[in-house]
Scaffold this active site. Structure first.
Site, mmCIF file in Angstrom:
data_model
loop_
_atom_site.group_PDB
_atom_site.id
_atom_site.type_symbol
_atom_site.label_atom_id
_atom_site.label_comp_id
_atom_site.label_asym_id
_atom_site.label_seq_id
_atom_site.Cartn_x
_atom_site.Cartn_y
_atom_site.Cartn_z
ATOM 1 N N LYS A 53 0.950 -1.210 0.012
ATOM 2 C CA LYS A 53 0.089 -0.041 -0.117
ATOM 3 C C LYS A 53 0.819 1.137 0.053
ATOM 4 C CE LYS A 53 -4.222 1.569 2.341
ATOM 5 N NZ LYS A 53 -4.150 2.990 2.158
ATOM 6 N N GLY A 80 -8.160 6.990 1.181
ATOM 7 C CA GLY A 80 -7.380 8.387 1.470
ATOM 8 C C GLY A 80 -6.121 8.014 1.652
ATOM 9 N N CYS A 139 -2.559 11.615 -6.749
ATOM 10 C CA CYS A 139 -2.653 12.333 -5.695
ATOM 11 C C CYS A 139 -2.794 13.567 -6.013
ATOM 12 C CB CYS A 139 -1.345 12.197 -4.634
ATOM 13 S SG CYS A 139 -0.827 10.413 -4.664
ATOM 14 N N THR A 201 -7.240 3.933 -10.442
ATOM 15 C CA THR A 201 -8.802 3.989 -10.362
ATOM 16 C C THR A 201 -9.430 4.966 -11.414
ATOM 17 O OG1 THR A 201 -8.833 4.995 -8.235
ATOM 18 C CG2 THR A 201 -8.916 2.695 -8.182
ATOM 19 N N GLY A 274 -5.701 -6.688 -7.902
ATOM 20 C CA GLY A 274 -6.173 -6.052 -6.891
ATOM 21 C C GLY A 274 -7.461 -6.122 -6.200
ATOM 22 N N THR A 275 -8.533 -5.598 -6.786
ATOM 23 C CA THR A 275 -9.920 -5.900 -6.099
ATOM 24 C C THR A 275 -10.182 -7.148 -6.179
ATOM 25 O OG1 THR A 275 -10.388 -3.683 -6.860
ATOM 26 C CG2 THR A 275 -12.197 -5.037 -6.394
#
Length: 312
Positions: A53, A80, A139, A201, A274-275
């Site tokens: 992460k 976040g 970001c 994403t 990932g997901t």
């Protein structure tokens, strides 16, 4: 010789720039935690690499809950970028990852160019223990009215140049939420990125019609999962066409061996899962196994032969 290779099995090894991997399947940043969280489900060393992460130079608390919402074909998230900071990660998480035998890709982010530079410099102290550093450019840039770094070719280049003090190979993770991702990709490569990670994403939102409020605590979020795979495949395809020599890691909706094949044929050298891991923690290993079986069925002796096959 070809018969011998087929008898011994499919060669899944691949190369992402200077980084050699035993197979092209990795975890995706943000989906398996900061350390060995999914290690209880399978041997982490069986993957090409584990991407942790995203880390910032200082600890960050992230967004208010709720942070996740399942959609019809994926997931919205607004975590976040919560993380313990680079220093704490090096002390508490890195040793266990090393002990697992995993090849480790650290991921960094920041709100300012200087914040990226600081995080990269801190990881530079342990660069020999990493195979690469993924620079997450999706970001908000608080120095430019919160526009994302990945939405600007010049801002992307500035970040890559600022992180150059880190001796580990740097992979630029780019956003699909732009008019022309190839322009941003070229800027990243020109500024020192060794590879591209495509994509992050897609911006999205869901609304609770009973409460008449967004379902996520921060309002909008990032859509991931099967719904975005065609977007990611297109980004990989376009960047392979525009930048024929660029190493590319494809990510977005990979949940099976054939999904991985599709990305490889679009031009990726490797993929990230990932997901799918949220729903099936063993998903990354399953993709490795299914990819090998697909290659066996189709007479593919070396997975690298699939790279860019869809380009003719």
């Amino acid at each position: 010789m070809r018969g011998l290779i087929r008898k011994e099995g499919v060669d899944l090894s691949t190369q992402v720039g200077s980084v050699a991997l035993p197979n092209p399947v990795m975890t995706a940043s943000g989906t398996v935690g900061h350390g060995t969280e999914v290690g209880e489900y399978f041997d982490l060393s069986a993957l090409g690499a584990v991407v942790v992460k995203s880390l910032s130079a200082e600890p960050w608390a992230g967004n208010p809950p709720p942070r996740l919402h399942e959609t019809a074909a994926g997931m919205l998230n607004s975590v976040g970028l919560q993380n313990p900071g680079v220093e704490a990660w090096i002390e508490h998480d890195l040793p266990a990852l090393e002990a697992s035998g995993a090849r480790i890709v650290a991921s960094i982010w920041g709100f300012t160019i200087q914040a990226y530079a600081k995080a990269a410099a801190m990881l530079g102290e342990v660069a020999s223990r990493l195979v690469a550093v993924e620079v997450n450019l999706s970001c908000p840039n608080i120095e430019a009215r919160k526009d994302m770094f990945a939405h600007s070719a010049s801002a992307t280049a500035e970040v890559l140049e600022a992180t150059g003090a880190c001796p580990a190979p740097r992979w630029a993770k780019l956003s699909p939420n732009v008019t022309d991702v190839t322009e941003i990709a070229a800027a990243a490569m020109g500024a020192g990125a060794e590879a591209l990670t495509l994509i992050n994403t897609v911006m999205g939102m869901a609304i609770d019609v009973e409460r008449r409020r967004p379902r996520l605590g921060a309002g909008g979020g990032g859509l991931s999962g099967a719904a975005i795979m065609p977007v990611a495949v297109r980004a990989v395809y376009d960047c392979r066409q525009a930048l024929p020599e660029a190493p590319i890691v494809g990510v977005g909706g990979v949940g099976s061996g054939p999904d991985a094949v599709e990305f490889l044929m679009a031009g990726a050298d490797a993929v990230q899962v990932g997901t799918a891991t949220f729903f099936a923690p063993r998903a990354p290993l399953r993709v490795v196994e299914e990819l090998e079986r697909w290659c066996r069925r189709h007479g593919v002796n070396h997975v690298r032969d699939l790279r860019g096959a869809a380009h003719g």
